[in-house]
Write a protein that holds these residues in place. Sequence first.
Motif, PDB file in Angstrom:
ATOM      1  N   LEU A 341     -19.217  42.161 101.791  1.00 60.36           N
ATOM      2  CA  LEU A 341     -19.590  41.455 100.674  1.00 60.36           C
ATOM      3  C   LEU A 341     -20.657  42.128 100.064  1.00 60.36           C
ATOM      4  CD1 LEU A 341     -19.505  39.023  98.744  1.00 60.36           C
ATOM      5  CD2 LEU A 341     -21.185  37.724 100.226  1.00 60.36           C
ATOM      6  N   SER A 342     -20.442  42.625  98.836  1.00 60.64           N
ATOM      7  CA  SER A 342     -21.281  43.459  97.646  1.00 60.64           C
ATOM      8  C   SER A 342     -21.509  42.650  96.654  1.00 60.64           C
ATOM      9  CB  SER A 342     -20.717  44.855  97.507  1.00 60.64           C
ATOM     10  OG  SER A 342     -21.607  45.568  96.881  1.00 60.64           O
ATOM     11  N   MET A 343     -22.944  42.286  96.282  1.00 59.50           N
ATOM     12  CA  MET A 343     -23.252  41.369  95.123  1.00 59.50           C
ATOM     13  C   MET A 343     -24.477  42.171  94.515  1.00 59.50           C
ATOM     14  SD  MET A 343     -22.414  37.497  96.091  1.00 59.50           S
ATOM     15  CE  MET A 343     -22.743  36.982  94.362  1.00 59.50           C
ATOM     16  N   PRO A 344     -24.657  43.364  94.405  1.00 54.85           N
ATOM     17  CA  PRO A 344     -25.673  44.000  93.733  1.00 54.85           C
ATOM     18  C   PRO A 344     -25.964  43.441  92.204  1.00 54.85           C
ATOM     19  CG  PRO A 344     -23.939  45.693  93.734  1.00 54.85           C
ATOM     20  CD  PRO A 344     -23.499  44.295  94.388  1.00 54.85           C
ATOM     21  N   ASP A 345     -27.310  43.342  91.811  1.00 55.44           N
ATOM     22  CA  ASP A 345     -27.687  43.510  90.374  1.00 55.44           C
ATOM     23  C   ASP A 345     -26.904  41.961  89.724  1.00 55.44           C
ATOM     24  OD1 ASP A 345     -28.913  43.722  87.960  1.00 55.44           O
ATOM     25  OD2 ASP A 345     -27.470  45.603  87.382  1.00 55.44           O
ATOM     26  N   ASN A 346     -27.156  40.807  90.709  1.00 56.71           N
ATOM     27  CA  ASN A 346     -26.648  39.427  90.113  1.00 56.71           C
ATOM     28  C   ASN A 346     -27.786  38.551  89.894  1.00 56.71           C
ATOM     29  OD1 ASN A 346     -23.579  39.809  89.599  1.00 56.71           O
ATOM     30  ND2 ASN A 346     -23.822  40.380  91.782  1.00 56.71           N
ATOM     31  N   HIS A 347     -28.995  38.889  89.987  1.00 56.23           N
ATOM     32  CA  HIS A 347     -30.078  38.144  89.797  1.00 56.23           C
ATOM     33  C   HIS A 347     -30.179  36.900  90.780  1.00 56.23           C
ATOM     34  CE1 HIS A 347     -29.950  39.663  85.697  1.00 56.23           C
ATOM     35  NE2 HIS A 347     -31.117  39.294  85.869  1.00 56.23           N
ATOM     36  N   LEU A 348     -29.788  37.615  92.210  1.00 57.38           N
ATOM     37  CA  LEU A 348     -29.894  36.561  93.270  1.00 57.38           C
ATOM     38  C   LEU A 348     -31.183  36.347  93.843  1.00 57.38           C
ATOM     39  CD1 LEU A 348     -26.803  38.328  95.431  1.00 57.38           C
ATOM     40  CD2 LEU A 348     -26.797  36.139  94.015  1.00 57.38           C
ATOM     41  N   LEU A 349     -31.345  34.879  94.162  1.00 56.58           N
ATOM     42  CA  LEU A 349     -32.516  34.851  94.798  1.00 56.58           C
ATOM     43  C   LEU A 349     -33.730  34.995  93.983  1.00 56.58           C
ATOM     44  CD1 LEU A 349     -31.652  35.980  98.372  1.00 56.58           C
ATOM     45  CD2 LEU A 349     -31.231  33.867  97.409  1.00 56.58           C
ATOM     46  N   GLY A 350     -33.716  34.328  92.974  1.00 55.83           N
ATOM     47  CA  GLY A 350     -34.643  34.928  91.860  1.00 55.83           C
ATOM     48  C   GLY A 350     -36.045  34.126  91.704  1.00 55.83           C
ATOM     49  N   GLY A 351     -36.228  33.311  92.811  1.00 56.78           N
ATOM     50  CA  GLY A 351     -37.234  32.148  93.003  1.00 56.78           C
ATOM     51  C   GLY A 351     -37.196  30.894  92.763  1.00 56.78           C
ATOM     52  N   GLY A 352     -37.936  30.045  92.911  1.00 46.17           N
ATOM     53  CA  GLY A 352     -37.923  28.556  92.812  1.00 46.17           C
ATOM     54  C   GLY A 352     -37.203  27.906  94.043  1.00 46.17           C
ATOM     55  N   VAL A 353     -37.005  26.705  94.064  1.00 47.28           N
ATOM     56  CA  VAL A 353     -36.466  25.983  95.226  1.00 47.28           C
ATOM     57  C   VAL A 353     -35.207  26.286  95.507  1.00 47.28           C
ATOM     58  CG1 VAL A 353     -36.489  23.511  96.089  1.00 47.28           C
ATOM     59  CG2 VAL A 353     -38.389  24.149  94.880  1.00 47.28           C
ATOM     60  N   GLU A 354     -34.520  26.273  94.449  1.00 54.88           N
ATOM     61  CA  GLU A 354     -32.972  26.480  94.523  1.00 54.88           C
ATOM     62  C   GLU A 354     -32.736  27.719  95.131  1.00 54.88           C
ATOM     63  OE1 GLU A 354     -29.077  25.430  94.629  1.00 54.88           O
ATOM     64  OE2 GLU A 354     -30.825  24.161  93.931  1.00 54.88           O
ATOM     65  N   SER A 355     -33.440  28.779  94.911  1.00 53.90           N
ATOM     66  CA  SER A 355     -32.969  30.057  95.430  1.00 53.90           C
ATOM     67  C   SER A 355     -33.448  30.313  96.888  1.00 53.90           C
ATOM     68  CB  SER A 355     -33.820  31.272  94.592  1.00 53.90           C
ATOM     69  OG  SER A 355     -33.316  31.333  93.398  1.00 53.90           O
ATOM     70  N   LEU A 356     -34.670  29.406  97.199  1.00 57.74           N
ATOM     71  CA  LEU A 356     -34.953  29.377  98.702  1.00 57.74           C
ATOM     72  C   LEU A 356     -33.921  28.513  99.604  1.00 57.74           C
ATOM     73  CD1 LEU A 356     -37.373  29.981 100.699  1.00 57.74           C
ATOM     74  CD2 LEU A 356     -38.206  27.755 100.066  1.00 57.74           C
ATOM     75  N   ASN A 357     -33.458  27.645  98.842  1.00 62.07           N
ATOM     76  CA  ASN A 357     -32.251  26.869  99.512  1.00 62.07           C
ATOM     77  C   ASN A 357     -30.972  27.935  99.673  1.00 62.07           C
ATOM     78  OD1 ASN A 357     -33.809  24.485  99.649  1.00 62.07           O
ATOM     79  ND2 ASN A 357     -32.946  23.862  97.674  1.00 62.07           N
TER      80      ASN A 357
END
Length: 533
Positions: A341-357
């Motif tokens: 699974l490769s997902m580079p440069d997709n603004h993943l885990l950008g902060g906030g509660v939702e990203s932490l979840n």
Amino acid sequence: MKKRKANDGRATTDGAHDVDTGNTNDGGGFLSSWVGYFSRRRDDASAGPPSNEQLIHQSLSQMNNIMMRMEEKLSTVSNTVVTLESRCEQLEEKCSSLETILESTSRTNKTLKYHEMLIRNQNWEYPAPVRTNDELARADYDDEETNYIYGTSQMLKRSTEALRRGDFPSQNVFARGDKGIYLYIDEGFPSDDCINDELSPHWREFAAALKHFKPAFDVLSDDYETFITFQNAQLNRETTQLIKEALINTPFNRFLFQYSYDFHGGMSTIAEMMGNNKCLQKLELHKIQDMDRNDITELSSAINNHPCLVGVNINECFSDGLGDYMLQSLLRTDEWKLEILSMPDNHLLGGGVESLNVCTQLSDFLATNPRLKRLNLNDNILNDSNAVLIANALRSNTTLTDLYICRNRMSEVGATTLYRRALCDASSLNSLADSNHTCSIESFQILEENRSEAREINRAQKLYGLLSLRNIVQTNVQYFGEIDVNLLPHILEVVQKYAIASMDGDKHHVKALSIVYEVMRRWEKVSPLYKLG
């Protein structure tokens, strides 16, 4: 009274009987048997019941007879088994021969179909006209449109002609030995009905050739990877339908959709193409913009439900939290099949509660030890908190071999924490033994602690490395704590075992004898053993 003749066989007048004891007629035999009968009765009466010895002898004789009959039956059964085994071997040889014949027949049939395709196309000529730049200019197309139409029609003509010849238009594009179709269209993306009408004949010819190209796949050896790439492609409704129908059951191993595209039906079209190709193993999407949540739902469902898909690369397709939603959608399955699974440069885990979840969901997923072997999260927004969650998950993961997290928002402290907690927790020998020994992590610095493909060798090298470092300052025995001294032989054996596994020229590794000497000299629990000796 007159007397009868002497030889008439009748009795005399005085009633006397002549008895000849030497006669052997019936009268004499009867008398003898009668006498013999009474004689036997007297003998039996005088003999009495059989003795125990006689009874045992009779039983043994009966058992011997039974055993002889059993041996005869066993011999018969054994001969039958040998015959059956011989027959089975003969049948196996015949089956193997039949399989070989079937394989040969299958290959022959495939080759025949391939040659039939070539024969059908030997007199074929490309029917759609390819207009020159001057002709297109005279038809009132501007320079951009002219270049787009001419370049696209030439590309489709070359690809179609190759397919009609039985050849793959592109080779050695992504890996040595691969074969496929690379539909590269110049950027510019003019969208106009007139332009679509100009290119439609070429797309129809290409789709028709692709639809009848399957025999060429059947004569390829198994080690070839096949692909089809759409780069900058624009397809209207009619053309999209033609391509979808042509790709049904066409056994490409890899689909690639690169840069902005305009397929009629959007992501549902790509999902349908995937569903129609059961041989698909890899999917790559690069810079496919403007996907919404419905597109993500369609795509993730197609990925998770595909029977053979093992690798997915989604590169630079999402922003504004949609990357997190895509990752969540992929993880939300009970039957994970992906190994890459490769997902580079997709603004993943950008902060906030939702990203932490989302990161918590990712770490929980990794902790279950799924089939995933390679995870690429480069160029996203992972932070130090994410690093801690991933590190905890990796301690119980033994299948992930490569984790890429370069160019994120993780500090050096976060990367060090990830390294120490996941790969090399040297707080004790036990915690080090329980660390991850399969995964290599590439951050802003390469963390190559697990250099061997063998997990046990990595584990041994780390443990022996720690023993070596402690030996330099003579502190190994300080960490033995409540270890039972009776385990001393096992400790020495383990030192030797790890030393053999760590023979890699590491300058920090000391000789095994040095560690043994330290343990024997400085471990206070060893001293009483000398006195007992």
